[in-house]
Write an enzyme that holds these catalytic residues in place. Structure first.
Site, PDB file in Angstrom:
ATOM      1  N   ASN A  45      22.290  -5.638  26.295  1.00  0.00           N
ATOM      2  CA  ASN A  45      22.373  -7.022  25.839  1.00  0.00           C
ATOM      3  C   ASN A  45      23.145  -7.090  24.528  1.00  0.00           C
ATOM      4  O   ASN A  45      23.082  -6.171  23.693  1.00  0.00           O
ATOM      5  CB  ASN A  45      20.983  -7.669  25.719  1.00  0.00           C
ATOM      6  CG  ASN A  45      19.984  -6.893  24.896  1.00  0.00           C
ATOM      7  OD1 ASN A  45      20.043  -5.675  24.811  1.00  0.00           O
ATOM      8  ND2 ASN A  45      19.047  -7.605  24.294  1.00  0.00           N
ATOM      9  N   GLU A  47      23.740  -9.805  21.528  1.00  0.00           N
ATOM     10  CA  GLU A  47      23.331 -11.088  20.949  1.00  0.00           C
ATOM     11  C   GLU A  47      24.392 -11.610  19.987  1.00  0.00           C
ATOM     12  O   GLU A  47      25.411 -10.956  19.731  1.00  0.00           O
ATOM     13  CB  GLU A  47      21.967 -10.910  20.258  1.00  0.00           C
ATOM     14  CG  GLU A  47      20.894 -10.511  21.269  1.00  0.00           C
ATOM     15  CD  GLU A  47      19.487 -10.467  20.707  1.00  0.00           C
ATOM     16  OE1 GLU A  47      19.319 -10.489  19.473  1.00  0.00           O
ATOM     17  OE2 GLU A  47      18.548 -10.422  21.542  1.00  0.00           O
ATOM     18  N   CYS A  56      23.014 -11.065  28.495  1.00  0.00           N
ATOM     19  CA  CYS A  56      22.020 -10.062  28.912  1.00  0.00           C
ATOM     20  C   CYS A  56      22.676  -8.755  29.364  1.00  0.00           C
ATOM     21  O   CYS A  56      23.837  -8.734  29.788  1.00  0.00           O
ATOM     22  CB  CYS A  56      21.196 -10.591  30.075  1.00  0.00           C
ATOM     23  SG  CYS A  56      20.136 -11.966  29.672  1.00  0.00           S
ATOM     24  N   GLU A  58      22.142  -7.091  32.079  1.00  0.00           N
ATOM     25  CA  GLU A  58      22.528  -7.089  33.495  1.00  0.00           C
ATOM     26  C   GLU A  58      23.924  -7.679  33.679  1.00  0.00           C
ATOM     27  O   GLU A  58      24.745  -7.144  34.428  1.00  0.00           O
ATOM     28  CB  GLU A  58      21.536  -7.909  34.326  1.00  0.00           C
ATOM     29  CG  GLU A  58      20.122  -7.354  34.347  1.00  0.00           C
ATOM     30  CD  GLU A  58      19.234  -7.916  33.248  1.00  0.00           C
ATOM     31  OE1 GLU A  58      19.728  -8.097  32.120  1.00  0.00           O
ATOM     32  OE2 GLU A  58      18.059  -8.161  33.514  1.00  0.00           O
ATOM     33  N   CYS A  89      16.454 -12.229  34.073  1.00  0.00           N
ATOM     34  CA  CYS A  89      16.276 -13.665  33.838  1.00  0.00           C
ATOM     35  C   CYS A  89      16.957 -14.460  34.964  1.00  0.00           C
ATOM     36  O   CYS A  89      17.679 -13.908  35.801  1.00  0.00           O
ATOM     37  CB  CYS A  89      16.845 -14.059  32.469  1.00  0.00           C
ATOM     38  SG  CYS A  89      18.638 -14.276  32.458  1.00  0.00           S
TER      39      CYS A  89
HETATM   40  N1  THU Z   1      17.550  -9.930  28.072  1.00  0.00           N
HETATM   41  C1  THU Z   1      18.286  -9.107  28.849  1.00  0.00           C
HETATM   42  O1  THU Z   1      19.268  -8.501  28.394  1.00  0.00           O
HETATM   43  N2  THU Z   1      17.927  -8.967  30.151  1.00  0.00           N
HETATM   44  C2  THU Z   1      16.802  -9.505  30.694  1.00  0.00           C
HETATM   45  O2  THU Z   1      16.542  -9.287  31.863  1.00  0.00           O
HETATM   46  C3  THU Z   1      15.915 -10.333  29.888  1.00  0.00           C
HETATM   47  C4  THU Z   1      16.437 -10.719  28.563  1.00  0.00           C
HETATM   48  C5  THU Z   1      17.894 -10.021  26.645  1.00  0.00           C
HETATM   49  C6  THU Z   1      18.476 -11.305  26.161  1.00  0.00           C
HETATM   50  C7  THU Z   1      18.110 -11.259  24.685  1.00  0.00           C
HETATM   51  O3  THU Z   1      19.081 -10.478  23.997  1.00  0.00           O
HETATM   52  C8  THU Z   1      16.808 -10.501  24.659  1.00  0.00           C
HETATM   53  O4  THU Z   1      16.721  -9.804  25.882  1.00  0.00           O
HETATM   54  C9  THU Z   1      15.575 -11.380  24.483  1.00  0.00           C
HETATM   55  O5  THU Z   1      15.580 -12.440  25.384  1.00  0.00           O
END
Ligand code: THU
Length: 134
Positions: A45, A47, A56, A58, A89
């Protein structure tokens, strides 16, 4: 369908996890995909100070697959160090459905080696896919 290299996928997802850029949520996520040609690509991920621009693990992993020249994924692993396994998500489920068959497996794994596997159809039943545009 070829043999799924789950151990290699988990290792690649862990490497992604270590590279996560998550200074705001501190919630690190790694992902890894095995393509139909048995290549393994990973992602983490990423940010942003403008929080909504976060991508994310994935979706970054799937982007790596596409950049590598592949477009079909046989299996995907999501790795976190959360006791409660991390499912993809909703946005990621839609992107997963674009590049994986409905019966393909998606597995969540953690540092305790707990795991849960879903098919793409279980994650997103009746998905809107390229077939719906025909
Ligand atoms: N996140 C992912 O990378 N994958 C998921 O399946 C769930 C959420 C990340 C997004 C954000 O950077 C952090 O997790 C918290 O939501």
């Amino acid at each position: 369908m070829s043999v799924i290299k789950w151990q290699s996928l988990v290792e690649a997802a862990k490497k992604g996890y270590q590279r996560a850029y998550a200074p705001y949520s501190k919630f690190h996520v790694g992902a890894a995909a095995q393509t139909v040609n048995n290549e393994i690509l990973n992602g983490c991920n990423v940010e942003n100070a403008s929080y909504g621009l976060t991508v994310c693990a994935e979706r970054n992993c799937i982007a790596q697959v596409v950049v590598s020249g592949e477009q079909k994924i046989n299996a995907l692993v999501v790795y976190t160090e959360q006791e409660k396994l991390t499912p993809p998500c909703g946005a990621c489920r839609q992107v997963i459905a674009e590049f994986m068959a409905q019966d393909a497996p998606v597995k969540a794994v953690n540092h305790l080696n707990n795991e849960k596997t879903w098919t793409v159809a279980q994650l997103l039943p009746d998905a809107f896919t390229p077939k719906d545009l025909l």
